[in-house]
Design a protein around this motif. Structure first.
Motif, short mmCIF file in Angstrom:
data_model
loop_
_atom_site.label_atom_id
_atom_site.label_comp_id
_atom_site.label_asym_id
_atom_site.label_seq_id
_atom_site.Cartn_x
_atom_site.Cartn_y
_atom_site.Cartn_z
N MET A 1 0.83 -1.18 0.00
CA MET A 1 0.00 0.00 0.00
C MET A 1 0.89 1.25 0.00
N GLU A 2 0.60 2.18 -0.88
CA GLU A 2 1.41 3.38 -1.02
C GLU A 2 1.02 4.41 0.04
N GLU A 3 2.04 5.01 0.69
CA GLU A 3 1.79 6.01 1.72
C GLU A 3 1.77 7.39 1.08
N HIS A 4 0.75 8.18 1.41
CA HIS A 4 0.62 9.53 0.87
C HIS A 4 0.97 10.53 1.96
N LEU A 5 1.80 11.48 1.63
CA LEU A 5 2.21 12.51 2.58
C LEU A 5 1.31 13.72 2.42
N THR A 6 0.79 14.21 3.52
CA THR A 6 -0.08 15.38 3.47
C THR A 6 0.68 16.66 3.77
N ASP A 7 1.78 16.57 4.47
CA ASP A 7 2.58 17.73 4.85
C ASP A 7 3.90 17.67 4.09
N THR A 8 4.22 18.71 3.36
CA THR A 8 5.45 18.73 2.57
C THR A 8 6.67 18.47 3.43
N GLU A 9 6.74 19.07 4.63
CA GLU A 9 7.91 18.89 5.49
C GLU A 9 8.10 17.45 5.92
N SER A 10 7.01 16.67 5.99
CA SER A 10 7.16 15.29 6.45
C SER A 10 7.96 14.46 5.45
N ALA A 11 8.12 14.96 4.21
CA ALA A 11 8.93 14.26 3.22
C ALA A 11 10.41 14.60 3.38
N TYR A 12 10.71 15.64 4.16
CA TYR A 12 12.09 16.06 4.37
C TYR A 12 12.81 15.07 5.28
N GLU A 13 14.10 14.93 5.07
CA GLU A 13 14.92 14.13 5.97
C GLU A 13 15.11 14.91 7.26
#
Length: 111
Positions: A1-13
Motif C-alpha cells: 500500500m502506497e503512503e501519501h504525505l499530506t505535509d510537505t515537510e514530512s517528506a524532508y529528511e
C-alpha cells in the motif's frame, strides 16, 4: 500500500545539527549555527534539534567529544522513536514542540 504525505515537510529528511564552539573571536558561533540550519532547510532537510559543545579545538577523529557523541546517539534514537505516530506519546510531543526544547542524556538542547 502506497503512503501519501499530506505535509510537505514530512517528506524532508530529519536532521540533528551538531556544532563545536571553540571560543574563537573571529567566528560568530550562533550565526554559523543559524546558517547551518538555513543550509539544511535549503537542502530539503528538517532540522529537528541542535546540539553544541564548547571545546578549545575539535576532536580530530570525531569532531565532537566522545561524551557528546553518546548524547547525539541518544537524541537520534529518541527522535526516531518519536516518529512512530501510534506510540501514545502525543501529549509529550506537543509539550516539546511548544517549549522547543528537549532533555536528552542530562543535557538540554533546542529543537
Amino acid at each position: 500500500m502506497e503512503e501519501h504525505l499530506t505535509d510537505t515537510e514530512s517528506a524532508y529528511e530529519r536532521v540533528l545539527l551538531v556544532g563545536v564552539d571553540d571560543g574563537s573571536a573571529e567566528v560568530d558561533f550562533e550565526g554559523s549555527m543559524e546558517e547551518l540550519k538555513s543550509l539544511a532547510k535549503a537542502c530539503f532537510m528538517e532540522p529537528v534539534g541542535m546540539i553544541t559543545q564548547k571545546m578549545e579545538s575539535v576532536n580530530k577523529g570525531l569532531y565532537i567529544g566522545t561524551g557528546k557523541v553518546q548524547e547525539v546517539k541518544e537524541a537520534a534514537e529518541l527522535l526516531e522513536d518519536w516518529s512512530d505516530p501510534d506510540d501514545g506519546m502525543e501529549e509529550e510531543k506537543k509539550e516539546v514542540k511548544e517549549d522547543h526544547s528537549l532533555e536528552v542524556a542530562g543535557a538540554n538542547w533546542q529543537t
